[in-house]
Write a protein that holds these residues in place. Sequence first.
Motif, short mmCIF file in Angstrom:
data_model
loop_
_atom_site.label_atom_id
_atom_site.label_comp_id
_atom_site.label_asym_id
_atom_site.label_seq_id
_atom_site.Cartn_x
_atom_site.Cartn_y
_atom_site.Cartn_z
N GLN A 779 31.14 3.03 -5.45
CA GLN A 779 30.68 4.41 -5.55
C GLN A 779 31.86 5.37 -5.67
O GLN A 779 31.82 6.34 -6.45
CB GLN A 779 29.83 4.77 -4.32
CG GLN A 779 29.27 6.19 -4.33
CD GLN A 779 28.34 6.43 -5.49
OE1 GLN A 779 27.63 5.54 -5.93
NE2 GLN A 779 28.35 7.66 -6.00
N GLN A 780 32.93 5.09 -4.93
CA GLN A 780 34.12 5.93 -5.02
C GLN A 780 34.74 5.86 -6.41
O GLN A 780 35.18 6.87 -6.96
CB GLN A 780 35.15 5.51 -3.96
CG GLN A 780 34.74 5.86 -2.53
CD GLN A 780 35.72 5.32 -1.51
OE1 GLN A 780 36.46 4.37 -1.77
NE2 GLN A 780 35.73 5.91 -0.33
N GLU A 781 34.78 4.66 -7.00
CA GLU A 781 35.32 4.51 -8.36
C GLU A 781 34.48 5.30 -9.35
O GLU A 781 35.00 5.93 -10.27
CB GLU A 781 35.34 3.03 -8.75
CG GLU A 781 36.29 2.16 -7.94
CD GLU A 781 37.74 2.41 -8.30
OE1 GLU A 781 38.00 3.04 -9.34
OE2 GLU A 781 38.62 1.96 -7.54
N LYS A 782 33.17 5.27 -9.13
CA LYS A 782 32.26 6.01 -10.02
C LYS A 782 32.50 7.51 -9.90
O LYS A 782 32.51 8.24 -10.90
CB LYS A 782 30.81 5.66 -9.69
CG LYS A 782 29.80 6.29 -10.61
CD LYS A 782 28.39 5.84 -10.25
CE LYS A 782 27.37 6.49 -11.17
NZ LYS A 782 25.97 6.06 -10.81
N GLU A 783 32.67 7.99 -8.67
CA GLU A 783 32.89 9.42 -8.45
C GLU A 783 34.24 9.88 -9.00
O GLU A 783 34.40 11.03 -9.42
CB GLU A 783 32.79 9.73 -6.95
CG GLU A 783 31.37 9.59 -6.40
CD GLU A 783 31.31 9.73 -4.89
OE1 GLU A 783 32.39 9.83 -4.28
OE2 GLU A 783 30.20 9.71 -4.35
#
Length: 886
Positions: A779-783
């Motif tokens: 999720q952090q990579e996506k954000e």
Amino acid sequence: MAASSAATVTLGGKGGALTPAAVYALANELSSPSIDPSALQRLSTRAPSPQETPASLRELALDGEVSRATAAVLLNKLLLTAADSPSALVTASTATSLAETLKLDSALTPASRDEAAVAAASAPVAVALAALIDCCAAPLARVADAVAALSFEAARGDPVAFEVPASGDGLSAKDEADVAADIKMLIFGSKLVGSAGGASSISFAKVPTVNGIFREAVRALHARVRIELNAPVKLGKRDAGETGEGKAEALVVLATQLARALQAVCKLSIARVNLVAEKSFDDAELRKKLTVRFKIDDLKGMLDKIIDSDAVSVLKGVYNYLLKVRDFIAWEAAVAMAAIEADGSIEKPQADGEKEVGSSTEKPQAGGEKAKGDKKSKKKKTLGKGTSAVLMFLRDHVNIGSDVPCVNYGLILKWEPALSSLLKPKCPELASLVEKVKEIVESNEVRRLPKIPKGTRDFGKDQMAIRERAFSIISGVFKMHGATALDTPVFELRETLMGKYGEDSKLIYDLADQGGELCSLRYDLTVPFARYVAMNNLSALKRYQIAKVYRRDNPSKGRYREFYQCDFDIAGVYELMEPDFEVIKVLTELLDQLDIGTYEIKLNHRKLLDGMLEICGVPPEKFRTVCSSIDKLDKQSFEQVKKELVDEKGISDETADAIGNLVKTRGHPLKILEELRKGGSKFMENGGSVVALKELDILFQALEKANAIDKIVFDLSLARGLDYYTGVIYEAVFKGTTQVGSIAAGGRYDNLVGMFSGKQVPAVGVSLGIERVFAIIEQQEKEKDESIRPTETEVLVSILGKDLTLAAELVSQLWNAGIKAEFKLTTRVQNHIKYALQSRIPWMVLVGGTEIEKGIVKLKDLKTSQDEDVPRETFVQELKNRLGRR
């Protein structure tokens, strides 16, 4: 697919994608647009240079639906282009105006020079119409197959029509084979098809080919529309107007192919209606009415008018043509339903638990005549499992109930518009129908593509890149603390696992007896570790293990039946709280180095927990079962837990309330410790609690000196339901926005090894729930809106030709020097550069005819786009220097 039911559609998001369904929802006011906040921040604040709105937009007379779709497409394109190129900008005022109104005339006059260029180059009207066509056509491809299967049942066709060779050898059409397989799945289990006197008609034999071509046309258009919706405009020396015209012409070609395929689908649909009418109804007048209701000439005239018009007119024509096609498919469905309902020899599908209404009586059809073959003495025949489900769904939609007392032309006429309405993407039930058909054809009762079991997952290259990086960090922390690696069998003797997990033992996966031993898949890594220590008569071991475990749980979001655990354990006799401190310190280091964000480690002591239960009046024999209920407080309210304690576990209301008062105790470790040890505290009157508080004092002092105390929260509600814990227990919880729950847990288990050998070997450990950590990292990579690099390739050897021997020589020199390298053979230099950029490879070695003649290679730095000629004999050392190698 049906249109999105979301309240808003976000435009301009760099990591997201605008879908045809979202365009349809905006066009039909089922959703409202919003601009991605990061996109707004990127917009230029410069004043626009006025220029008239492009004539292609200004002069069009667009209706409300197409106009709103065009506005949404254009706004998304402007935002994406602004983010991608500094020379193509959109002002914040233009973007906001378009988002608020979705009205082209009010938002685009005047436009800046760059905005006008983007509008001209992106062909927004054509793209918007193509998106509407795509959204309407995609679900129709599934529904057309299901309706054809219903007609096949009504006509009692011969299944040989769907004996199509499977694709895969390059000599058969995949879509044709897939349609045939899907219809076979829909009629699977039917007692009607293939019976004597059934229809062996070309109308059914052509279905795989024609519907397969329809699928192919839908997929081709969808692929192009997806690109045109989400690719930023590349402005440069090319004329923007000509660029837009080219895109519109490409969409016209694909849409026209789709229209041709639809015409073939409708032609077959009409033929099937005629066949069903002939086979199913004795009333000549009714047959005539059914067969003249729709004519293929109606569609042919529409199609002829479409060809050779301008792009927008063609796409509008195809869209209107598609809307008319829905009526043809709906009419076929209505006639097939009528034929099945009127045939008394067919057992009608009913909802679970219901009996067929009127099944013992003959049902009259139009004119009051008995249906063919309707005899009481004959056993009724059943539809296929799939067609039964589809028929029940359509029944519910047209509100005819489970019984049709009399089928007549008026009733069929009533069904047709209701079914046509069902095929509109704005109808919420369309998505359910498509999902139902998809579920049926993918159920694997007939040969289908392979599936994986529920609760398991495959991991692609991007996910594996994240996992390998995380595993490297985790094993590095473990090794830094002197732990050695251990691996144990994926399954153990069942007796090894049973009795160790309390109420969770019901989640253990038992295996079939294959060799005289009852075995189960491992539930965690702690019990196998204890078994290993006991079996090898070890008195001390510090080990780590990263491996999969299995739980027969109900799969849900973030909850799987197969998942990794990362364990760190210390077994042996040490100074008081020495290993406990190190294990908790390891946990803080893991979570800090994984850089997942804010977390807390809830901590308690099993003896303190038992002391609390004793103080509250819980009988000792109920300590463990009460703990399993308390352990649910992170997911349930105390009222729910209290109900379980009182109603299921026989705890009195007073005792439950006393527990409720104490489990609220929570805070900084040293402060809570002081509170529990102060004069008058009931915990100081309990022997087990006094021991626990002394141990916690030593632990907290050590954690404070190690600068880890601020990560700890002393929480008396933490219970950890596993039976084997005897001392300190802890659980790490992520505090960010991603809802994953507990991400790590552990504790002291002094008696577990002794359960296997009789020799007591105290132990303490922690288990990291790596799957939930991965969810946070992903999720952090996506954000961050950054692509994940799945490989570690440092150099791409690019041979501008097909000389494999040259590639082998050069890349082998790099491999031998320890440089991570790939090679590629193609004459087009842009293909090499595109691959290197997509794979985020930092360096390229380019070799073409000129380089070969000169005995050089061209080194290209992808980050700076600079290149340099280097002698072949020194290129390896040059690359090592640039990569910081000796």
